[in-house]
Design a protein around this motif. Structure first.
Motif, mmCIF file in Angstrom:
data_model
loop_
_atom_site.group_PDB
_atom_site.id
_atom_site.type_symbol
_atom_site.label_atom_id
_atom_site.label_comp_id
_atom_site.label_asym_id
_atom_site.label_seq_id
_atom_site.Cartn_x
_atom_site.Cartn_y
_atom_site.Cartn_z
ATOM 1 N N LEU A 178 0.808 -7.159 5.594
ATOM 2 C CA LEU A 178 2.480 -7.750 6.048
ATOM 3 C C LEU A 178 2.868 -8.039 5.283
ATOM 4 N N TYR A 179 4.397 -7.672 5.087
ATOM 5 C CA TYR A 179 5.219 -7.663 3.708
ATOM 6 C C TYR A 179 6.710 -7.689 4.438
ATOM 7 N N PRO A 180 7.715 -7.712 3.784
ATOM 8 C CA PRO A 180 9.272 -8.178 4.167
ATOM 9 C C PRO A 180 9.681 -7.072 3.791
ATOM 10 N N LYS A 181 11.169 -6.301 4.318
ATOM 11 C CA LYS A 181 11.282 -4.962 4.389
ATOM 12 C C LYS A 181 11.694 -4.436 2.712
ATOM 13 N N GLU A 182 11.835 -5.295 1.889
ATOM 14 C CA GLU A 182 12.039 -4.762 0.430
ATOM 15 C C GLU A 182 10.748 -4.910 -0.302
ATOM 16 N N ALA A 183 9.125 -4.786 0.508
ATOM 17 C CA ALA A 183 8.175 -4.170 0.019
ATOM 18 C C ALA A 183 8.178 -2.398 0.973
ATOM 19 N N ASN A 184 9.036 -2.412 1.791
ATOM 20 C CA ASN A 184 9.481 -0.838 2.151
ATOM 21 C C ASN A 184 10.087 0.393 0.708
ATOM 22 N N PRO A 185 10.226 1.674 0.928
ATOM 23 C CA PRO A 185 9.199 2.230 1.452
ATOM 24 C C PRO A 185 7.617 2.171 0.879
ATOM 25 N N LEU A 186 7.370 1.923 0.259
ATOM 26 C CA LEU A 186 6.195 1.732 -1.039
ATOM 27 C C LEU A 186 4.837 1.111 0.485
ATOM 28 N N TRP A 187 5.303 -0.052 0.715
ATOM 29 C CA TRP A 187 3.831 -0.908 1.381
ATOM 30 C C TRP A 187 3.855 -0.382 2.358
ATOM 31 N N GLY A 188 4.821 0.505 3.564
ATOM 32 C CA GLY A 188 4.611 1.266 4.534
ATOM 33 C C GLY A 188 3.455 2.025 5.198
ATOM 34 N N GLN A 189 3.264 3.050 3.627
ATOM 35 C CA GLN A 189 3.265 4.340 2.578
ATOM 36 C C GLN A 189 1.519 3.642 2.886
ATOM 37 N N TYR A 190 1.345 2.790 1.838
ATOM 38 C CA TYR A 190 0.346 2.874 1.470
ATOM 39 C C TYR A 190 -0.933 1.689 1.348
ATOM 40 N N SER A 191 -0.526 0.683 2.055
ATOM 41 C CA SER A 191 -0.947 -1.279 1.451
ATOM 42 C C SER A 191 -2.313 -1.184 2.857
ATOM 43 N N THR A 192 -1.801 -0.467 4.123
ATOM 44 C CA THR A 192 -3.289 -0.320 4.783
ATOM 45 C C THR A 192 -3.729 0.226 4.725
ATOM 46 N N ARG A 193 -3.570 1.237 4.220
ATOM 47 C CA ARG A 193 -4.334 3.096 3.909
ATOM 48 C C ARG A 193 -5.617 2.332 3.020
ATOM 49 N N LEU A 194 -5.391 1.676 2.069
ATOM 50 C CA LEU A 194 -6.001 1.202 0.551
ATOM 51 C C LEU A 194 -6.733 0.135 1.207
ATOM 52 N N VAL A 195 -6.153 -1.013 1.554
ATOM 53 C CA VAL A 195 -7.161 -1.309 2.884
ATOM 54 C C VAL A 195 -8.458 -0.685 3.085
ATOM 55 N N ALA A 196 -8.252 -0.380 3.903
ATOM 56 C CA ALA A 196 -9.288 0.418 4.616
ATOM 57 C C ALA A 196 -9.790 1.438 4.091
ATOM 58 N N HIS A 197 -9.290 2.114 2.519
ATOM 59 C CA HIS A 197 -10.198 2.769 2.163
ATOM 60 C C HIS A 197 -11.156 1.618 0.860
ATOM 61 N N THR A 198 -10.698 0.479 0.504
ATOM 62 C CA THR A 198 -11.372 -0.255 -0.145
ATOM 63 C C THR A 198 -12.956 -0.770 0.605
ATOM 64 N N LEU A 199 -11.644 -1.057 1.837
ATOM 65 C CA LEU A 199 -13.652 -1.454 2.688
ATOM 66 C C LEU A 199 -15.293 -0.768 2.170
ATOM 67 N N ARG A 200 -14.372 0.783 2.889
ATOM 68 C CA ARG A 200 -15.593 1.843 2.785
ATOM 69 C C ARG A 200 -15.765 2.193 1.449
ATOM 70 N N SER A 201 -14.948 2.215 0.869
ATOM 71 C CA SER A 201 -16.336 2.178 -0.992
ATOM 72 C C SER A 201 -16.713 1.236 -1.480
ATOM 73 N N TYR A 202 -16.044 -0.081 -0.968
ATOM 74 C CA TYR A 202 -17.432 -1.223 -1.228
ATOM 75 C C TYR A 202 -18.064 -1.673 -0.359
ATOM 76 N N SER A 203 -18.502 -1.710 0.610
ATOM 77 C CA SER A 203 -18.983 -0.783 1.748
ATOM 78 C C SER A 203 -20.970 -0.107 1.055
ATOM 79 N N ARG A 204 -20.212 0.248 0.609
ATOM 80 C CA ARG A 204 -21.595 1.848 0.462
ATOM 81 C C ARG A 204 -22.474 1.319 -1.103
#
Length: 792
Positions: free
Chosen positions: A353-379
């Motif tokens: 969740l992010y305001p427009k002031e966070a784009n384009p950075l957040w739309g590109q990276y944030s959610t993918r980083l969340v998914a990546h972190t969950l996988r890495s830490y879970s291992r």
């Protein structure tokens, strides 16, 4: 390098076999066991580091109803709590945390903050009085009612950030008690107060982003170690909490988008049909590299909501089981995107969740980083057990809660950003999402031990960043990055094993985050090796998932599961403030003299010729034919043609007689011409660490020898170590890969390697140049035709 050639005949032991160095008398307790520094094992916490048969933890279940007043930045709430006493003790009262009371100007966290007046430059009102930003409103929890299950008022006492509820009768072992609390508070400006939660106001469109945490009265922990953990919240030491089930009914303006700990229970009542359709489209996405998150609320829709006015309210209902806390975020400015990746065999929602002031950075990276972190830490720990993980952008730079974290890193207004901003976003999202594991699942006591969540999490963050990008500057776990902190005078440091609120504020980051993270990286890479470390670390997470470990439980589990005695390491890195500083004082070269006359006399001839080749001899060479002996041959006799270095039959016979006295092993050593080097080493810093030495040979090859830290167990100040090589070494280097955090590497080479002076180093840096601020902006200026529209 001193060269000493020894004849075999002069050695007491054939071929220079090395005699063990006798231990020098020196007070050395570094390798003794931690002993009394750790609590005595018992039936609650065992000597192996695992929970004991009598381990217990109490829990609290919450049913919360709350309303967010967007016009007044105010929250009103009521909660019903069921407290379960699983201890063996009868509890006559309960302690709860009122964290919002930290924002009262007279709170201990504010009145004990120290400052001084700088006469060299102007000072702000906040610098003169840090609590000045809190004087605009009446902040803190307002408790309006505390009642038992029958609705009867309960007596309570508020002591700063703690509230004691006196029960009519003690809640006994295995029993539960139900009560309710009504409260309200004014939300603080997160940017002005540097708080862990609050609001951010956007003056251009007149809207707010709310990141809300520490917002409801919540139970303190009661356990076998501290009893009630009711230390006051002073702002630095974070939160000690217990697990429970939560239900929240949150009423907000009807144009707000809400994210919260747990799963949304009433999507059809709060989401539009289009949003639900997009939600369903996102299911199962996130397994393929490069797969884009699905936008559930687009930027255009969020911008339209910014301009519209709410026409009423909506109530969002969330449910979360077995969590230690609950947070939420709400705004009409939110863009919302989602992936639904498979994490260890289970679908998990990764969302931002992010305001427009966070784009384009957040739309590109944030959610993918969340998914990546969950996988890495879970291992590396346990499979992520919760159904969702959010990353939310606002004024809170980085803070964590179960299934939800608040993160910073915002582009410039034109949509460009520096590499540092991008890297910070990667780092902070990974770090804060990673906190779902430490301390949200492995539930350590943050009020007492910051390092147990921040340090362990920072270590995994570094590993996960490198799995995201092999070239990522994951400096927080690199040994050389902690050197500047470990060089500080001991008066400017406290041990890692210090209570959170007693760590010097200006060194809190290195102490609680970087030093323990570096220590774990050194354990993994240098002390234990990856296989042993990874197994033991995963075992610690498995043992203490959804439980509350103490430092001793971590220390003991790491040793128990790996079979490596690490007490010396915990004492040096976690209980002390001494640095690592090894020195290679000198290297002596020994070589067994060969008895083979073919070799020995050839070597003697070469040495004699070298000694005889003086400068006078070289200058007299032109006139050698004019000497008396050269011109009068009658002056020559037997010795003018005698060759003392010629091999005779007697030489050969003596050599064969000698070889006949040797065993096959001794004969092989005698004929190999082995080089023996004695390294003289000092431990100037204090912390004993492995000795790692690189040998560069004359033929251009090299080799690395590694010796465990126990090499210092007999003498932790100075030792000698003999190394045998078949090839001659031209250069020796200690810690060649910078893996032990040695604070002074200039004395790690023998022969010494010249270092540039400060002036030369400065000139080199200047010639190297530095990256200009925000190269994306520079590129746009150079190529105006390719400019975009800024945010997208």
């Amino acid at each position: 390098m001193q060269k000493i050639v020894l004849l075999l005949a002069s050695l007491a032991i054939p071929f220079g076999l090395v005699q063990a160095q006798a231990p020098t008398q020196h007070a050395n307790t570094r390798f003794e066991q931690l002993g009394p520094l750790l609590p005595t094992p018992n039936t609650f916490r065992t000597a192996s580091g695992a929970p004991g048969k009598d381990y217990f933890q109490n829990r609290a279940d919450y049913d919360i109803k709350a309303t967010l007043d967007d016009a007044k930045q105010h929250i009103t709430g009521s909660e019903t709590i069921i407290y379960h006493n699983n201890s063996g003790d009868a509890l006559p009262y309960l302690w709860l945390q009122l964290d919002q009371n930290l924002f009262r100007p007279n709170a201990d966290g504010n009145t004990t903050e120290t400052n001084s007046i700088n006469t060299q430059r102007g000072m702000t009102a906040e610098q003169l009085d840090p609590s000045s930003v809190l004087k605009g409103k009446d902040y803190g929890h307002k408790i309006t009612a505390v009642r038992d299950q029958a609705g009867k008022a309960l007596r309570y006492t508020i002591n700063q950030t703690m509230m004691r509820i006196d029960l009519p009768q003690p809640v006994g072992p295995g029993k539960s008690v139900t009560f309710s609390i009504d409260w309200n508070f004014n939300i603080v400006d997160a940017k002005a107060t540097h708080a862990r939660s609050g609001y951010e106001y956007f003056p251009k469109d007149g809207n707010y982003v709310y990141e809300i945490a520490q917002w409801f009265p919540r139970l303190c922990s009661y356990n076998d170690v501290t009893g009630w953990q009711n230390k006051q919240f002073l702002g630095q030491g974070e939160f000690t909490l217990i697990f429970g089930n939560y239900k929240l009914a949150l009423t907000v303006p009807n144009d707000h988008i809400v994210g919260a700990t747990g799963e949304l229970q009433n999507p059809t009542q709060v989401l539009t049909p289009t949003q639900i359709k997009r939600w369903n489209e996102a299911r199962g996405k996130g397994d393929k590299p490069g797969e884009n998150p699905t936008l559930i609320v687009t930027q255009a829709e969020a911008e339209a909501a910014e301009k519209a006015k709410p026409t009423g309210t909506k109530t969002w209902v969330f449910k979360a089981d077995n969590v230690r806390d609950f947070a939420f975020s709400s705004s009409r400015k939110f863009i919302w995107d989602a992936l639904n990746p498979n994490v260890e065999g289970k679908r998990v929602w990764a969302m931002s969740l992010y305001p427009k002031e966070a784009n384009p950075l957040w739309g590109q990276y944030s959610t993918r980083l969340v998914a990546h972190t969950l996988r890495s830490y879970s291992r590396r720990t346990i499979a992520y057990p919760y159904p969702v993980a959010y990353s939310v952008h606002g004024a809170v730079g980085g803070m964590e809660y179960p299934m939800m974290c608040f993160n910073g890193a915002r582009p410039e207004e034109d949509g460009t950003y520096s590499e540092g901003t991008k890297n910070f976003l990667i780092l902070v999202v990974i770090h804060e999402v990673g906190h779902n594991f430490f301390p949200m699942i492995v539930n350590s006591d943050e009020r007492q031990w910051s390092w147990m969540d921040e340090g362990l999490n920072s270590f995994l963050e570094g590993v996960t960043c490198l799995e995201w990008d092999a070239n990522f500057p994951a400096r927080g776990i690199q040994p050389q990055s902690i050197v500047s902190y470990m060089r500080l005078d001991s008066t400017q440091q406290v041990p890692i094993m210090s209570s959170s609120d007693n760590i010097l504020p200006n060194t809190f980051g290195p102490n609680a985050y970087d030093k323990p993270a570096t220590a774990l990286n050194i354990l993994r890479e240098t002390i234990m090796g990856r296989e042993l470390f990874d197994y033991a670390f995963k075992e610690y997470a498995r043992r203490w998932a959804f439980k509350s470990p103490e430092p001793a439980d971590f220390f003991r589990t790491m040793e128990d599961a790996s079979g490596v005695d690490l007490d010396f390491f915990w004492k040096g890195w976690f209980y002390g403030v001494q640095p690592v500083d090894q020195t290679l004082v000198k290297v002596d070269w020994f070589q067994a003299g060969s008895q083979n006359p073919e070799i020995a006399k050839a070597q003697a001839r070469a040495a004699a010729q070298k000694r005889a080749n003086t400068i006078s001899k070289q200058r007299d060479a032109a006139s050698k034919d004019q000497t008396v002996v050269a011109q009068d041959t009658t002056m020559k006799d037997f010795y003018n043609s005698y060759d003392p270095y010629a091999v005779t039959a007697d030489d050969k016979k003596r050599y064969q007689d000698y070889l006949a006295t040797l065993t096959p092993e001794e004969r092989q050593l005698a004929e190999a011409g082995t080089n023996f080097y004695t390294l003289s080493l000092k431990n100037k810093g204090g912390i004993p660490m492995p000795v790692i030495v690189r040998m560069e040979f004359e033929d251009g090859t090299d080799s690395v020898a590694r010796f465990p830290a126990e090499i210092w167990r007999f003498n932790d100040v100075a030792i000698n170590k003999v190394i045998a090589t078949s090839k001659k070494v031209k250069q020796w280097t200690l810690d060649p890969f910078y893996e032990i955090a040695d604070i002074n590497t200039e004395d790690n080479s023998f022969p010494p390697v010249a270092q540039p002076t400060r002036f030369q180093l400065f000139k080199q840096q200047q010639r190297g140049g530095g990256a200009a601020p925000n190269p994306m902006q520079q590129q746009r200026q150079q190529s105006p035709a390719k400019q975009g529209t800024g945010r997208n």
